[in-house]
Design a protein around this motif. Structure first.
Motif, PDB file in Angstrom:
ATOM      1  N   VAL A   1      29.753   5.815  -0.864  1.00 11.42           N
ATOM      2  CA  VAL A   1      29.892   5.043  -2.103  1.00 11.42           C
ATOM      3  C   VAL A   1      28.667   5.313  -2.980  1.00 11.42           C
ATOM      4  O   VAL A   1      27.751   4.499  -3.079  1.00 11.42           O
ATOM      5  CB  VAL A   1      30.036   3.539  -1.776  1.00 11.42           C
ATOM      6  N   LEU A   2      28.650   6.507  -3.633  1.00 13.00           N
ATOM      7  CA  LEU A   2      27.413   6.927  -4.298  1.00 13.00           C
ATOM      8  C   LEU A   2      27.597   7.475  -5.698  1.00 13.00           C
ATOM      9  O   LEU A   2      26.646   7.982  -6.294  1.00 13.00           O
ATOM     10  CB  LEU A   2      26.668   7.961  -3.433  1.00 13.00           C
ATOM     11  N   ASP A   3      28.815   7.363  -6.287  1.00 13.12           N
ATOM     12  CA  ASP A   3      29.009   8.007  -7.579  1.00 13.12           C
ATOM     13  C   ASP A   3      30.249   7.434  -8.248  1.00 13.12           C
ATOM     14  O   ASP A   3      31.067   6.766  -7.612  1.00 13.12           O
ATOM     15  CB  ASP A   3      29.161   9.526  -7.404  1.00 13.12           C
ATOM     16  N   ASP A   4      30.397   7.731  -9.547  1.00 12.37           N
ATOM     17  CA  ASP A   4      31.597   7.362 -10.305  1.00 12.37           C
ATOM     18  C   ASP A   4      32.518   8.556 -10.521  1.00 12.37           C
ATOM     19  O   ASP A   4      33.518   8.443 -11.232  1.00 12.37           O
ATOM     20  CB  ASP A   4      31.210   6.777 -11.671  1.00 12.37           C
ATOM     21  N   GLN A   5      32.175   9.707  -9.931  1.00 11.40           N
ATOM     22  CA  GLN A   5      33.033  10.882  -9.955  1.00 11.40           C
ATOM     23  C   GLN A   5      33.101  11.456  -8.539  1.00 11.40           C
ATOM     24  O   GLN A   5      32.228  11.176  -7.707  1.00 11.40           O
ATOM     25  CB  GLN A   5      32.477  11.953 -10.900  1.00 11.40           C
TER      26      GLN A   5
ATOM     27  N   SER B   1      33.939  13.521  -1.495  1.00 10.01           N
ATOM     28  CA  SER B   1      33.869  12.071  -1.587  1.00 10.01           C
ATOM     29  C   SER B   1      34.617  11.632  -2.833  1.00 10.01           C
ATOM     30  O   SER B   1      34.234  11.974  -3.952  1.00 10.01           O
ATOM     31  CB  SER B   1      32.415  11.601  -1.677  1.00 10.01           C
ATOM     32  N   VAL B   2      35.719  10.899  -2.650  1.00 13.25           N
ATOM     33  CA  VAL B   2      36.411  10.279  -3.777  1.00 13.25           C
ATOM     34  C   VAL B   2      35.821   8.883  -3.947  1.00 13.25           C
ATOM     35  O   VAL B   2      35.739   8.120  -2.985  1.00 13.25           O
ATOM     36  CB  VAL B   2      37.934  10.214  -3.535  1.00 13.25           C
ATOM     37  N   PRO B   3      35.355   8.533  -5.157  1.00  9.94           N
ATOM     38  CA  PRO B   3      34.626   7.268  -5.329  1.00  9.94           C
ATOM     39  C   PRO B   3      35.366   6.058  -4.796  1.00  9.94           C
ATOM     40  O   PRO B   3      36.509   5.783  -5.172  1.00  9.94           O
ATOM     41  CB  PRO B   3      34.442   7.191  -6.849  1.00  9.94           C
ATOM     42  N   TYR B   4      34.702   5.350  -3.931  1.00 10.70           N
ATOM     43  CA  TYR B   4      35.209   4.125  -3.316  1.00 10.70           C
ATOM     44  C   TYR B   4      34.341   2.975  -3.817  1.00 10.70           C
ATOM     45  O   TYR B   4      33.489   3.147  -4.687  1.00 10.70           O
ATOM     46  CB  TYR B   4      35.157   4.280  -1.788  1.00 10.70           C
ATOM     47  N   THR B   5      34.567   1.770  -3.312  1.00 12.89           N
ATOM     48  CA  THR B   5      33.820   0.619  -3.800  1.00 12.89           C
ATOM     49  C   THR B   5      33.503  -0.350  -2.672  1.00 12.89           C
ATOM     50  O   THR B   5      34.334  -0.582  -1.797  1.00 12.89           O
ATOM     51  CB  THR B   5      34.610  -0.124  -4.897  1.00 12.89           C
ATOM     52  N   VAL B   6      32.293  -0.898  -2.713  1.00 11.66           N
ATOM     53  CA  VAL B   6      31.965  -2.025  -1.840  1.00 11.66           C
ATOM     54  C   VAL B   6      31.821  -3.298  -2.661  1.00 11.66           C
ATOM     55  O   VAL B   6      31.473  -4.345  -2.119  1.00 11.66           O
ATOM     56  CB  VAL B   6      30.668  -1.770  -1.041  1.00 11.66           C
ATOM     57  N   GLU B   7      32.099  -3.229  -3.964  1.00 11.32           N
ATOM     58  CA  GLU B   7      31.904  -4.391  -4.820  1.00 11.32           C
ATOM     59  C   GLU B   7      33.200  -4.919  -5.412  1.00 11.32           C
ATOM     60  O   GLU B   7      33.378  -6.127  -5.521  1.00 11.32           O
ATOM     61  CB  GLU B   7      30.882  -4.057  -5.912  1.00 11.32           C
ATOM     62  N   VAL B   8      34.120  -4.046  -5.833  1.00 14.49           N
ATOM     63  CA  VAL B   8      35.471  -4.494  -6.180  1.00 14.49           C
ATOM     64  C   VAL B   8      36.309  -4.303  -4.916  1.00 14.49           C
ATOM     65  O   VAL B   8      37.266  -3.537  -4.861  1.00 14.49           O
ATOM     66  CB  VAL B   8      36.032  -3.725  -7.385  1.00 14.49           C
ATOM     67  N   ASN B   9      35.890  -5.020  -3.902  1.00 15.00           N
ATOM     68  CA  ASN B   9      36.407  -4.897  -2.537  1.00 15.00           C
ATOM     69  C   ASN B   9      36.486  -6.308  -1.975  1.00 15.00           C
ATOM     70  O   ASN B   9      35.478  -7.021  -1.932  1.00 15.00           O
ATOM     71  CB  ASN B   9      35.444  -4.031  -1.714  1.00 15.00           C
TER      72      ASN B   9
ATOM     73  N   ASP C   1      35.270  -6.571 -15.461  1.00 13.98           N
ATOM     74  CA  ASP C   1      33.967  -6.123 -15.959  1.00 13.98           C
ATOM     75  C   ASP C   1      33.672  -4.684 -15.545  1.00 13.98           C
ATOM     76  O   ASP C   1      33.119  -3.890 -16.331  1.00 13.98           O
ATOM     77  CB  ASP C   1      32.861  -7.048 -15.456  1.00 13.98           C
ATOM     78  N   GLN C   2      34.024  -4.359 -14.311  1.00 11.85           N
ATOM     79  CA  GLN C   2      33.828  -2.984 -13.824  1.00 11.85           C
ATOM     80  C   GLN C   2      34.637  -2.001 -14.664  1.00 11.85           C
ATOM     81  O   GLN C   2      34.120  -0.973 -15.121  1.00 11.85           O
ATOM     82  CB  GLN C   2      34.250  -2.901 -12.352  1.00 11.85           C
ATOM     83  N   PHE C   3      35.902  -2.321 -14.837  1.00  9.60           N
ATOM     84  CA  PHE C   3      36.763  -1.417 -15.598  1.00  9.60           C
ATOM     85  C   PHE C   3      36.286  -1.269 -17.036  1.00  9.60           C
ATOM     86  O   PHE C   3      36.229  -0.147 -17.573  1.00  9.60           O
ATOM     87  CB  PHE C   3      38.208  -1.914 -15.583  1.00  9.60           C
ATOM     88  N   ASP C   4      35.959  -2.370 -17.689  1.00 11.08           N
ATOM     89  CA  ASP C   4      35.583  -2.310 -19.100  1.00 11.08           C
ATOM     90  C   ASP C   4      34.380  -1.404 -19.326  1.00 11.08           C
ATOM     91  O   ASP C   4      34.332  -0.633 -20.290  1.00 11.08           O
ATOM     92  CB  ASP C   4      35.292  -3.710 -19.632  1.00 11.08           C
TER      93      ASP C   4
ATOM     94  N   VAL D   1      35.793   7.276 -12.261  1.00  6.16           N
ATOM     95  CA  VAL D   1      36.800   6.876 -11.286  1.00  6.16           C
ATOM     96  C   VAL D   1      36.489   5.453 -10.845  1.00  6.16           C
ATOM     97  O   VAL D   1      35.333   5.118 -10.559  1.00  6.16           O
ATOM     98  CB  VAL D   1      36.812   7.814 -10.059  1.00  6.16           C
ATOM     99  N   MET D   2      37.518   4.611 -10.788  1.00  5.40           N
ATOM    100  CA  MET D   2      37.376   3.231 -10.321  1.00  5.40           C
ATOM    101  C   MET D   2      38.274   3.013  -9.120  1.00  5.40           C
ATOM    102  O   MET D   2      39.440   3.415  -9.118  1.00  5.40           O
ATOM    103  CB  MET D   2      37.741   2.252 -11.429  1.00  5.40           C
ATOM    104  N   ALA D   3      37.736   2.361  -8.109  1.00  4.66           N
ATOM    105  CA  ALA D   3      38.495   2.016  -6.914  1.00  4.66           C
ATOM    106  C   ALA D   3      38.688   0.499  -6.850  1.00  4.66           C
ATOM    107  O   ALA D   3      37.815  -0.277  -7.244  1.00  4.66           O
ATOM    108  CB  ALA D   3      37.773   2.498  -5.663  1.00  4.66           C
TER     109      ALA D   3
END
Length: 297
Positions: free
Chosen positions: A185-189, A202-210, A231-234, A246-248
């Motif tokens: 979980v280290l990037d937005d791409q 690595s496909v961007p994953y999330t530990v916060e929108v989780n 907020d993440q998406f915006d 990329v958003m997960a």
């Protein structure tokens, strides 16, 4: 492959490369690619539970832990089906991170995911950290073969239980033919990860929108997935005008699938879908976009 081979240091696997100035683009000049990960796990009722909603009386753990096992089981009996309905109503497909043993434990749920065309990805054979697996190579092989036997399709992606890896895990995954992972979980791409068998992505994953973090660990209010997810998406959408992102969204049936949270997942999807320039994807589709641009070479 010998386990005696020299270890590749983590920083050597993913050399530092800031997001500015990269060549990654999304189809049709989309700003954000959004993928949903539905996590389905097989918890052993006779063992200690990975997550607890109810602490044991007087702090003395008891086995079997019926209340916490049943909390999870509700998700597979009821909550999962809310996910199926919410996604289908919006024409969305999930990436299905599944313990391979869940295919026999929860056949109806796995059949529904297969019928919906979800992207099955390995999530270990049983729910437990990779550090506790006696033979990782065999567990990975067993997971891949079980899922492939059920779906009839290659298993391209992997999410380790609890995102856990040892020094060898990513090498063993690449050796077994896994093409992308969600643990880093280290990037937005998407990012290429060096292994002994060539690059894995690595496909961007999330530990916060989780919802494990939001609901089980941080114990946020029921609407937290909407508030934080919006907020993440915006922000990603704003930044994606110049540098695509990329958003997960990572969800579990026993957490977001409950009655007091599901409406907020619906509202999050509706907020995202109200925007132009958004690509709703699976993990495999994001991988293919990345690889078709030769970004992992």
């Amino acid at each position: 492959m010998s386990n005696d081979w020299p270890r590749i240091p983590v920083r050597d696997r993913v050399p530092y490369n800031p997001i500015v100035g990269r060549r990654f683009r999304l189809p049709n000049d989309a700003r954000v690619a959004v993928w949903t990960i539905v996590n389905v796990e097989n918890w052993d009722a006779a063992g200690a539970m990975p997550r607890n909603v109810l602490s044991p009386p007087m702090g003395q753990p008891l086995l079997p832990d019926i209340p916490n096992w049943a909390w999870h089981e509700y998700g597979m009996r009821v909550g999962f089906w809310r996910f199926v309905d919410v996604l289908a109503a919006r024409g969305l497909k999930a990436s299905f991170a599944v313990n391979a043993s869940a295919i026999s434990a929860y056949p109806a749920a796995c059949e529904a995911a297969r019928a919906a065309g979800w992207d099955f990805i390995g999530h270990g054979f049983v729910q437990g950290p990779m550090h506790a697996v006696a033979d990782q190579r065999e567990a990975i092989r067993q997971t891949i073969e079980t899922i492939r036997g059920f779906t009839g399709r290659p298993v391209r992606g992997w999410e380790s239980p609890g995102l856990t890896e040892t020094d060898d895990t990513v090498d063993l995954l690449a050796e077994a033919g896994i093409e992308y992972v969600a643990d880093w979980v280290l990037d937005d791409q998407p990012v290429a990860i060096k292994t002994r068998s060539g690059n894995i992505v690595s496909v961007p994953y999330t530990v916060e929108v989780n919802d494990v973090v939001l609901s089980a660990i941080q114990q946020q209010p029921s609407d937290a997935i909407l508030q934080r997810g919006r907020d993440q998406f915006d922000r990603l959408y704003q930044e994606g005008a110049t540098v695509p992102r990329v958003m997960a969204i990572s969800i579990h049936p026993y957490l977001t699938g409950v009655p007091h949270r599901i409406r907020y997942l619906e509202a999050l999807y509706d907020h995202i879908l109200a925007h132009d320039g958004v690509l709703m994807c699976t993990g495999a589709e994001i991988l293919d976009i990345f690889r078709n641009q030769a970004n992992d070479r």
